[in-house]
Design an enzyme around this catalytic site. Structure first.
Site, PDB file in Angstrom:
ATOM      1  N   SER A 174       5.613  20.352  31.653  1.00 55.68           N
ATOM      2  CA  SER A 174       5.101  20.414  33.033  1.00 55.68           C
ATOM      3  C   SER A 174       6.166  20.970  33.967  1.00 55.68           C
ATOM      4  O   SER A 174       7.369  20.875  33.675  1.00 55.68           O
ATOM      5  CB  SER A 174       4.750  18.995  33.496  1.00 55.68           C
ATOM      6  N   TYR A 219       6.537   9.232  34.469  1.00 58.03           N
ATOM      7  CA  TYR A 219       5.905  10.398  33.838  1.00 58.03           C
ATOM      8  C   TYR A 219       6.859  11.584  33.728  1.00 58.03           C
ATOM      9  O   TYR A 219       6.953  12.221  32.667  1.00 58.03           O
ATOM     10  CB  TYR A 219       4.680  10.762  34.671  1.00 58.03           C
ATOM     11  N   LYS A 243       8.027  14.404  30.541  1.00 62.49           N
ATOM     12  CA  LYS A 243       7.800  15.864  30.521  1.00 62.49           C
ATOM     13  C   LYS A 243       9.123  16.607  30.320  1.00 62.49           C
ATOM     14  O   LYS A 243       9.170  17.629  29.637  1.00 62.49           O
ATOM     15  CB  LYS A 243       7.092  16.285  31.813  1.00 62.49           C
TER      16      LYS A 243
HETATM   17  N1  LIG Z   1      -3.351  18.695  35.022  1.00 59.07           N
HETATM   18  C1  LIG Z   1      -2.119  18.993  35.438  1.00 59.07           C
HETATM   19  O1  LIG Z   1      -1.879  19.265  36.616  1.00 59.07           O
HETATM   20  C2  LIG Z   1      -1.000  19.038  34.467  1.00 59.07           C
HETATM   21  C3  LIG Z   1      -1.080  18.507  33.200  1.00 59.07           C
HETATM   22  N2  LIG Z   1       0.001  18.577  32.362  1.00 59.07           N
HETATM   23  C4  LIG Z   1      -0.064  18.015  31.028  1.00 59.07           C
HETATM   24  O2  LIG Z   1      -1.164  18.571  30.335  1.00 59.07           O
HETATM   25  C5  LIG Z   1      -1.584  17.678  29.326  1.00 59.07           C
HETATM   26  C6  LIG Z   1      -3.094  17.560  29.382  1.00 59.07           C
HETATM   27  O3  LIG Z   1      -3.450  16.993  30.628  1.00 59.07           O
HETATM   28  P1  LIG Z   1      -4.828  17.300  31.373  1.00 59.07           P
HETATM   29  O4  LIG Z   1      -5.647  18.224  30.596  1.00 59.07           O
HETATM   30  O5  LIG Z   1      -4.487  17.618  32.762  1.00 59.07           O
HETATM   31  O6  LIG Z   1      -5.449  15.834  31.372  1.00 59.07           O
HETATM   32  P2  LIG Z   1      -6.905  15.267  31.003  1.00 59.07           P
HETATM   33  O7  LIG Z   1      -6.862  13.858  31.469  1.00 59.07           O
HETATM   34  O8  LIG Z   1      -7.962  16.162  31.484  1.00 59.07           O
HETATM   35  O9  LIG Z   1      -6.912  15.309  29.406  1.00 59.07           O
HETATM   36  C7  LIG Z   1      -6.081  14.486  28.663  1.00 59.07           C
HETATM   37  C8  LIG Z   1      -6.456  14.582  27.206  1.00 59.07           C
HETATM   38  O10 LIG Z   1      -5.542  13.783  26.460  1.00 59.07           O
HETATM   39  C9  LIG Z   1      -6.266  12.881  25.653  1.00 59.07           C
HETATM   40  N3  LIG Z   1      -5.499  11.647  25.454  1.00 59.07           N
HETATM   41  C10 LIG Z   1      -5.054  10.775  26.380  1.00 59.07           C
HETATM   42  N4  LIG Z   1      -4.396   9.765  25.797  1.00 59.07           N
HETATM   43  C11 LIG Z   1      -4.430  10.017  24.469  1.00 59.07           C
HETATM   44  C12 LIG Z   1      -3.934   9.342  23.336  1.00 59.07           C
HETATM   45  N5  LIG Z   1      -3.254   8.187  23.437  1.00 59.07           N
HETATM   46  N6  LIG Z   1      -4.153   9.875  22.117  1.00 59.07           N
HETATM   47  C13 LIG Z   1      -4.844  11.044  21.973  1.00 59.07           C
HETATM   48  N7  LIG Z   1      -5.350  11.719  23.022  1.00 59.07           N
HETATM   49  C14 LIG Z   1      -5.134  11.205  24.245  1.00 59.07           C
HETATM   50  C15 LIG Z   1      -7.564  12.665  26.379  1.00 59.07           C
HETATM   51  O11 LIG Z   1      -8.562  12.305  25.442  1.00 59.07           O
HETATM   52  P3  LIG Z   1      -9.278  10.865  25.379  1.00 59.07           P
HETATM   53  O12 LIG Z   1      -9.699  10.512  26.756  1.00 59.07           O
HETATM   54  O13 LIG Z   1     -10.400  11.095  24.419  1.00 59.07           O
HETATM   55  O14 LIG Z   1      -8.252   9.982  24.822  1.00 59.07           O
HETATM   56  C16 LIG Z   1      -7.833  14.060  26.920  1.00 59.07           C
HETATM   57  O15 LIG Z   1      -8.443  14.843  25.944  1.00 59.07           O
HETATM   58  C17 LIG Z   1      -0.832  16.372  29.567  1.00 59.07           C
HETATM   59  O16 LIG Z   1       0.231  16.258  28.667  1.00 59.07           O
HETATM   60  C18 LIG Z   1      -0.303  16.528  30.986  1.00 59.07           C
HETATM   61  O17 LIG Z   1       0.899  15.818  31.190  1.00 59.07           O
HETATM   62  C19 LIG Z   1       1.143  19.187  32.728  1.00 59.07           C
HETATM   63  C20 LIG Z   1       1.265  19.715  33.958  1.00 59.07           C
HETATM   64  C21 LIG Z   1       0.225  19.682  34.921  1.00 59.07           C
HETATM   65  C1  LIG Z   2      -0.947  14.786  37.110  1.00 59.33           C
HETATM   66  C2  LIG Z   2      -0.332  15.691  38.131  1.00 59.33           C
HETATM   67  O1  LIG Z   2      -1.280  16.123  39.045  1.00 59.33           O
HETATM   68  C3  LIG Z   2       0.215  16.910  37.510  1.00 59.33           C
HETATM   69  O2  LIG Z   2       0.934  16.558  36.372  1.00 59.33           O
HETATM   70  C4  LIG Z   2       1.979  17.323  36.299  1.00 59.33           C
HETATM   71  O3  LIG Z   2       2.681  17.361  35.323  1.00 59.33           O
HETATM   72  C5  LIG Z   2       2.164  18.148  37.510  1.00 59.33           C
HETATM   73  O4  LIG Z   2       3.369  17.832  38.065  1.00 59.33           O
HETATM   74  C6  LIG Z   2       1.087  17.734  38.417  1.00 59.33           C
HETATM   75  O5  LIG Z   2       1.593  16.953  39.458  1.00 59.33           O
END
Ligand SMILES: NC(=O)C1=CN([C@@H]2O[C@H](COP(=O)(O)OP(=O)(O)OC[C@H]3O[C@@H](n4cnc5c(N)ncnc54)[C@H](OP(=O)(O)O)[C@@H]3O)[C@@H](O)[C@H]2O)C=CC1
Ligand SMILES: C[C@H](O)[C@@H]1OC(=O)[C@H](O)[C@@H]1O
Length: 254
Positions: A144, A157, A161
């Protein structure tokens, strides 16, 4: 020839958000795809169905990434279905926003276990399979922008990352001799369930949008091109790198 034709790609946390978009995008680029998720059966089934409707191949394997045994099972099921593992996208993650001074120990520990321990187990399981296969591979960790900057309600968090990015730097060294490349993707703020509540506050959303020179927050689909690139042979000499995909948010001081 599509960029991921003939490759098997695994992605964790693909029942929604960035993981789901990555799975569908990788399948469109020619990969056979195995997805992991922990709770959302309907979301995982819908992801697999969308890939199959478009003529691709996919399986879903349920399992909590914080448990060490989940990683080995996921890799084994993917090998059973598709014969090999070429790419691992470690994406599963949580971000339960909370203030620092009264952070519950359980929230801290759960975030560390899912985001960092889960990444370690998945990367290790994929690497073991790739080394045994003997023809290299690509590992991508969804880190991230938060590996580089802080967040008042993300003190539990942001270290995870930074940790997964650091894991990619060390595994790039450990696995280079096996032809396995390890890179981090650093998304900015992408509109998914993880931040739905946080961005429901119109003032917060407007502030975040205002920080992005490209003028909008990201969509999960914005992550697909960079992930497919890092997964593909186009990135054959890219390892230990971090690709920031944030619409310019990080460099926007004033
Ligand atoms: N959205 C953002 O702004 C940003 C996101 N990220 C990173 O991107 C990644 C995806 O996030 P994002 O798509 O936004 O989030 P979502 O909440 O949309 O998706 C998260 C996914 O992770 C799965 N998940 C959560 N916990 C577990 C677990 N214990 N085991 C297996 N699967 C799990 C969920 O599935 P289920 O519910 O079925 O468990 C879901 O499919 C994360 O690592 C996040 O830190 C990084 C930067 C920015
Ligand atoms: C969950 C936050 O909106 C998202 O997660 C990250 O890793 C980025 O910094 C965003 O803040």
């Amino acid at each position: 020839m599509r960029l991921l034709e003939g490759k098997t790609l695994l992605v964790t946390g693909a029942s929604a958000g960035i993981g789901r978009a990555a799975a569908i995008g990788a399948a469109a680029a020619g990969a056979s795809v195995a997805i992991n998720y922990s709770r959302d059966d309907a979301g995982a089934e819908a992801c697999v169905a969308e890939i199959e409707r478009a003529g691709g191949k996919a399986i879903a394997v349920k399992g909590d990434v914080s448990l060490p045994e989940t990683a080995g099972e996921f890799v084994a099921r993917a090998v059973e279905a598709f014969g090999k593992v070429d790419v691992m996208v470690n994406n599963a993650g949580i971000c339960p926003f909370h203030a620092f001074l009264d952070m519950p120990v359980e929230t801290l520990e759960r975030t560390m276990r899912v985001n960092l321990h889960g990444a370690y187990f998945m990367v290790q399981a994929a690497a073991r399979q790739m080394v045994a296969q003997g023809h290299g591979g690509s590992i991508i960790a969804v880190s991230s922008i938060s590996a580089l900057v802080g967040g008042e309600y993300q003190t539990h968090y942001t270290p995870t990352k930074a940790g997964v990015h650091s894991l990619m730097q060390s595994t790039a060294i450990a696995l280079g001799k096996h032809g396995i490349r390890c890179n981090s993707l650093l998304p900015g703020t992408i509109l998914t369930d993880i931040n739905k509540d946080d961005l429901a506050d119109p003032e917060k959303r407007e502030y975040m949008e205002g920080r992005v020179p490209l003028g909008r927050l990201g969509q999960p689909e914005d992550m697909v091109g960079p992930i497919v690139f890092l997964a593909s042979d186009m990135a054959a000499y890219v390892t230990g790198a971090a690709l920031l995909v944030d619409g310019g948010m990080f460099v926007n001081l004033q």
